[in-house]
Design a protein around this motif. Structure first.
Motif, PDB file in Angstrom:
ATOM      1  N   ASP A  40      -3.685   3.204  18.754  1.00  0.00           N
ATOM      2  CA  ASP A  40      -3.375   3.404  17.332  1.00  0.00           C
ATOM      3  C   ASP A  40      -2.889   4.832  17.127  1.00  0.00           C
ATOM      4  O   ASP A  40      -3.676   5.773  17.181  1.00  0.00           O
ATOM      5  N   MET A  41      -1.604   4.970  16.901  1.00  0.00           N
ATOM      6  CA  MET A  41      -1.039   6.282  16.611  1.00  0.00           C
ATOM      7  C   MET A  41      -0.719   6.347  15.116  1.00  0.00           C
ATOM      8  O   MET A  41      -0.007   5.486  14.588  1.00  0.00           O
ATOM      9  N   TYR A  42      -1.269   7.367  14.455  1.00  0.00           N
ATOM     10  CA  TYR A  42      -1.104   7.484  13.007  1.00  0.00           C
ATOM     11  C   TYR A  42      -0.164   8.630  12.648  1.00  0.00           C
ATOM     12  O   TYR A  42      -0.231   9.716  13.247  1.00  0.00           O
ATOM     13  N   PHE A  43       0.676   8.367  11.684  1.00  0.00           N
ATOM     14  CA  PHE A  43       1.529   9.388  11.084  1.00  0.00           C
ATOM     15  C   PHE A  43       0.637  10.265  10.205  1.00  0.00           C
ATOM     16  O   PHE A  43       0.050   9.795   9.230  1.00  0.00           O
ATOM     17  N   GLN A  44       0.525  11.547  10.561  1.00  0.00           N
ATOM     18  CA  GLN A  44      -0.483  12.397   9.914  1.00  0.00           C
ATOM     19  C   GLN A  44       0.110  13.600   9.180  1.00  0.00           C
ATOM     20  O   GLN A  44      -0.612  14.552   8.860  1.00  0.00           O
ATOM     21  N   ARG A  45       1.387  13.561   8.880  1.00  0.00           N
ATOM     22  CA  ARG A  45       2.019  14.692   8.216  1.00  0.00           C
ATOM     23  C   ARG A  45       1.375  15.006   6.872  1.00  0.00           C
ATOM     24  O   ARG A  45       1.355  16.164   6.429  1.00  0.00           O
ATOM     25  N   TYR A  46       0.826  13.966   6.209  1.00  0.00           N
ATOM     26  CA  TYR A  46       0.266  14.159   4.865  1.00  0.00           C
ATOM     27  C   TYR A  46      -1.256  13.991   4.849  1.00  0.00           C
ATOM     28  O   TYR A  46      -1.849  13.722   3.807  1.00  0.00           O
ATOM     29  N   ARG A  47      -1.891  14.202   5.987  1.00  0.00           N
ATOM     30  CA  ARG A  47      -3.335  14.003   6.069  1.00  0.00           C
ATOM     31  C   ARG A  47      -4.086  14.912   5.098  1.00  0.00           C
ATOM     32  O   ARG A  47      -5.090  14.506   4.502  1.00  0.00           O
ATOM     33  N   GLU A  48      -3.599  16.147   4.941  1.00  0.00           N
ATOM     34  CA  GLU A  48      -4.283  17.088   4.061  1.00  0.00           C
ATOM     35  C   GLU A  48      -4.158  16.707   2.585  1.00  0.00           C
ATOM     36  O   GLU A  48      -4.847  17.279   1.739  1.00  0.00           O
ATOM     37  N   LEU A  49      -3.304  15.740   2.278  1.00  0.00           N
ATOM     38  CA  LEU A  49      -3.186  15.273   0.903  1.00  0.00           C
ATOM     39  C   LEU A  49      -4.502  14.642   0.430  1.00  0.00           C
ATOM     40  O   LEU A  49      -4.833  14.687  -0.758  1.00  0.00           O
ATOM     41  N   GLY A  50      -5.244  14.053   1.375  1.00  0.00           N
ATOM     42  CA  GLY A  50      -6.573  13.529   1.065  1.00  0.00           C
ATOM     43  C   GLY A  50      -6.589  12.359   0.105  1.00  0.00           C
ATOM     44  O   GLY A  50      -7.507  12.223  -0.707  1.00  0.00           O
ATOM     45  N   LYS A  51      -5.595  11.478   0.194  1.00  0.00           N
ATOM     46  CA  LYS A  51      -5.536  10.312  -0.693  1.00  0.00           C
ATOM     47  C   LYS A  51      -5.843   9.010   0.049  1.00  0.00           C
ATOM     48  O   LYS A  51      -5.566   7.922  -0.446  1.00  0.00           O
ATOM     49  N   GLY A  52      -6.443   9.120   1.225  1.00  0.00           N
ATOM     50  CA  GLY A  52      -6.675   7.926   2.028  1.00  0.00           C
ATOM     51  C   GLY A  52      -7.650   6.940   1.424  1.00  0.00           C
ATOM     52  O   GLY A  52      -7.674   5.770   1.820  1.00  0.00           O
ATOM     53  N   HIS A  53      -8.483   7.387   0.468  1.00  0.00           N
ATOM     54  CA  HIS A  53      -9.431   6.461  -0.150  1.00  0.00           C
ATOM     55  C   HIS A  53      -8.883   5.867  -1.444  1.00  0.00           C
ATOM     56  O   HIS A  53      -9.582   5.106  -2.120  1.00  0.00           O
ATOM     57  N   PHE A  54      -7.639   6.187  -1.792  1.00  0.00           N
ATOM     58  CA  PHE A  54      -6.990   5.549  -2.939  1.00  0.00           C
ATOM     59  C   PHE A  54      -6.406   4.204  -2.506  1.00  0.00           C
ATOM     60  O   PHE A  54      -6.335   3.891  -1.317  1.00  0.00           O
ATOM     61  N   ARG A  55      -5.963   3.433  -3.481  1.00  0.00           N
ATOM     62  CA  ARG A  55      -5.495   2.074  -3.211  1.00  0.00           C
ATOM     63  C   ARG A  55      -4.184   1.817  -3.939  1.00  0.00           C
ATOM     64  O   ARG A  55      -4.093   2.024  -5.152  1.00  0.00           O
ATOM     65  N   ALA A  56      -3.177   1.351  -3.182  1.00  0.00           N
ATOM     66  CA  ALA A  56      -1.864   1.093  -3.776  1.00  0.00           C
ATOM     67  C   ALA A  56      -1.288  -0.233  -3.312  1.00  0.00           C
ATOM     68  O   ALA A  56      -0.080  -0.450  -3.387  1.00  0.00           O
ATOM     69  N   THR A  57      -2.141  -1.119  -2.836  1.00  0.00           N
ATOM     70  CA  THR A  57      -1.691  -2.439  -2.418  1.00  0.00           C
ATOM     71  C   THR A  57      -1.919  -3.435  -3.553  1.00  0.00           C
ATOM     72  O   THR A  57      -2.543  -3.101  -4.557  1.00  0.00           O
ATOM     73  N   VAL A  58      -1.414  -4.661  -3.392  1.00  0.00           N
ATOM     74  CA  VAL A  58      -1.582  -5.682  -4.429  1.00  0.00           C
ATOM     75  C   VAL A  58      -2.231  -6.908  -3.798  1.00  0.00           C
ATOM     76  O   VAL A  58      -1.555  -7.758  -3.230  1.00  0.00           O
ATOM     77  N   ASP A  59      -3.564  -6.964  -3.895  1.00  0.00           N
ATOM     78  CA  ASP A  59      -4.316  -8.095  -3.363  1.00  0.00           C
ATOM     79  C   ASP A  59      -4.952  -8.942  -4.469  1.00  0.00           C
ATOM     80  O   ASP A  59      -5.439 -10.039  -4.196  1.00  0.00           O
ATOM     81  N   CYS A  60      -5.013  -8.416  -5.688  1.00  0.00           N
ATOM     82  CA  CYS A  60      -5.623  -9.155  -6.785  1.00  0.00           C
ATOM     83  C   CYS A  60      -4.982  -8.697  -8.096  1.00  0.00           C
ATOM     84  O   CYS A  60      -4.154  -7.766  -8.109  1.00  0.00           O
TER      85      CYS A  60
END
Length: 501
Positions: free
Chosen positions: A133-153
């Protein structure tokens, strides 16, 4: 970078309208098996060479744009990678700002090499197992990984709709600005990081609960907002029980709109107060099954994530018939995890010795001295069996934050003013904003505690608690200072069941 765009959807009649819409827009559309997404993509690209670079984006993730894909491509090529993905906390970007890139030859090899349904549905698991698993980490310091922008419901749809609202040119709007617009949106995180150790107590949502509770039970809409905001902020557990009034039904209704699975629900067996003392095993089983099926009905599920005994004595009562029945139901898949809600150190010691126990909930707070001799056994159970430990009553049902001496006396404390003064002085000394913060951060300082059960009657209380969970636990020297100088409460005061009514 110019890319060919192709939509690979299923050949089910339900996707006919989608296929027509895509083709009318001048975009190529390939249709294949519903349950084999990997084959759909590989067959759709049959005319391309093995060394074709393939981006995979799913239709429920609407924010990624060409600029983000260009950045992914540059890193993929510059680093000479075989696989790269952008998603979630490792990338610092919201769940749903997602894209994967790999070589077509790897997808073709994957289709020839695996028949696992998970691999075929999710396309890249086989590739990731081969190349990591290689992750694109250019914006890691943005710290928005716990936000949600998908459409599941539906709630996801409304949230995404809101971030595109009032944009004159939504198609060409910057993906980064869309991410920033998630802040403050409904059910998005209210903390700087996931509050993964917050266990949402729901007794207050189904009944009037707590000695210091003057607000009463919140409305269904308020309860739903509390639960969904907590889950959106990273809470992984909701705690309820058959004995908590309408709590199970409140939780079940709130999560019925597509939120199931986003948090584990812990419920508790009925206290079985009406089961006869000399009941036969068959009668005991009937009471146990009734409790469980009522819980499943209220929670709108056909299996329980975790079920605790509300009375630790039920490990052995009725010659062990209750526990035997629960273990059987666990083996049948009705229950995922079994556990015990304990009241005393003796009950904790017994529960730690039972091999089938996977989760223990126990009362614990800054003035509770009763458990010290069991900490080593707790650590052994966590290390050897993976037992999860949750603590409740971190505020002693609200007593510790009460400034009313009469309530302390009702709980059996003869010198309440001294306790109130010590808590306030210690909070100030340790630079905590409140006694509540002091109490919670004391619990968070204990590494053996996997989760802290906190009940709330309002979204404002939730936000206050999340702000505390955003901070770290107290320092070891601060904990030692507390434990050396805290008031010594009587056991009666430490046990709410013994308080005056």
């Amino acid at each position: 970078m110019g890319c060919d765009i192709l939509v690979a959807t299923s050949d089910e009649p339900t996707d006919d309208c989608l296929a027509d819409t895509v083709e009318n827009a001048g975009i190529r559309c390939f249709r294949g098996e519903l349950d084999n997404t990997l084959a759909r993509i590989v067959f759709a690209l049959a005319d391309y060479e093995d060394d074709t670079c393939v981006f995979r984006l799913t239709s429920d993730n609407v924010i990624p744009d060409g600029q983000l894909l260009d950045e992914l491509y540059d890193e993929f090529i510059d680093q000479k990678l075989d696989y790269l993905c952008c998603n979630g906390e490792p990338s610092g970007l919201p769940y749903g700002v997602s894209a994967e890139v790999t070589w077509l030859k790897h997808l073709r090899t994957a289709l020839d090499s695996t028949s696992e349904p998970h691999d075929l549905e999710h396309v890249t698991p086989w590739v990731r197992r081969q190349f990591g698993d290689m992750y694109f980490q250019r914006y890691r310091e943005l710290g928005k990984g716990h936000f949600r922008a998908t459409v599941d419901c539906y709630d996801d749809y409304v949230a995404v709709q809101q971030i595109f609202r009032d944009l004159p040119d939504p198609i060409n709007h910057s993906w980064m600005d869309l991410v920033k617009r998630l802040e403050g949106a409904r059910f998005q995180p209210v903390g700087r990081r996931p509050c993964s150790r917050l266990v949402v107590g729901t007794a207050q949502l189904g009944m009037n609960y707590g000695i210091a509770n003057t607000a009463g039970m919140p409305s269904p809409g308020t309860a739903e907002a509390i639960l969904k905001t907590a889950i959106g902020s990273g809470s992984g557990y909701l705690d309820t029980a058959r004995a908590y009034g309408h709590s199970e039904d409140v939780v079940g209704r709130a999560l019925a709109s597509g939120w199931k699975g986003r948090a584990q629900i812990i419920t508790k067996l009925s206290p079985l107060a009406e089961c006869p003392e000399k009941a036969s095993p068959e009668v005991v089983r009937a009471f146990v099954e009734s409790s469980i099926f009522h819980s499943m009905s209220c929670l709108r599920t056909n299996r329980l994530d975790a079920l605790l005994l509300h009375r630790a004595s039920h490990l052995s009562d009725w010659d062990g018939a209750v526990w035997s029945c629960l273990c059987e139901m666990k083996s049948q898949g009705t229950i995922d995890t079994l556990g015990v809600s304990v009241q005393s150190p003796e009950e904790l010691a017994e529960s730690l010795s039972v091999p089938e126990v996977g989760l223990i909930q126990m009362p614990f707070h800054i003035l509770d001295w009763r458990w010290d001799y069991l900490f080593e056994k707790i650590e052994e159970a966590r290390a050897n069996r993976g037992v999860v430990i949750h603590v409740r009553s971190s505020l002693l049902q609200g007593l510790l934050v009460s400034e009313k001496p009469a309530l302390w006396r009702q709980a059996g404390e003869p010198e309440p003013e001294l306790c109130i003064q010590w808590l306030n002085d210690t909070a100030r000394q340790l630079e905590c904003g409140s006694v509540s913060e002091l109490c919670i951060r004391y619990c968070l300082a204990k590494e053996w505690i996997d989760g802290v059960v906190i009940g709330m009657e309002s979204p404002a209380q939730l936000k206050q608690n999340i702000a505390v969970f955003d901070k770290s636990g107290l320092e070891p020297d601060q904990v030692r200072l507390i434990e050396q100088h805290r008031p010594l409460l009587a056991e009666r005061t430490l046990d709410p069941s013994r308080w005056s009514k």
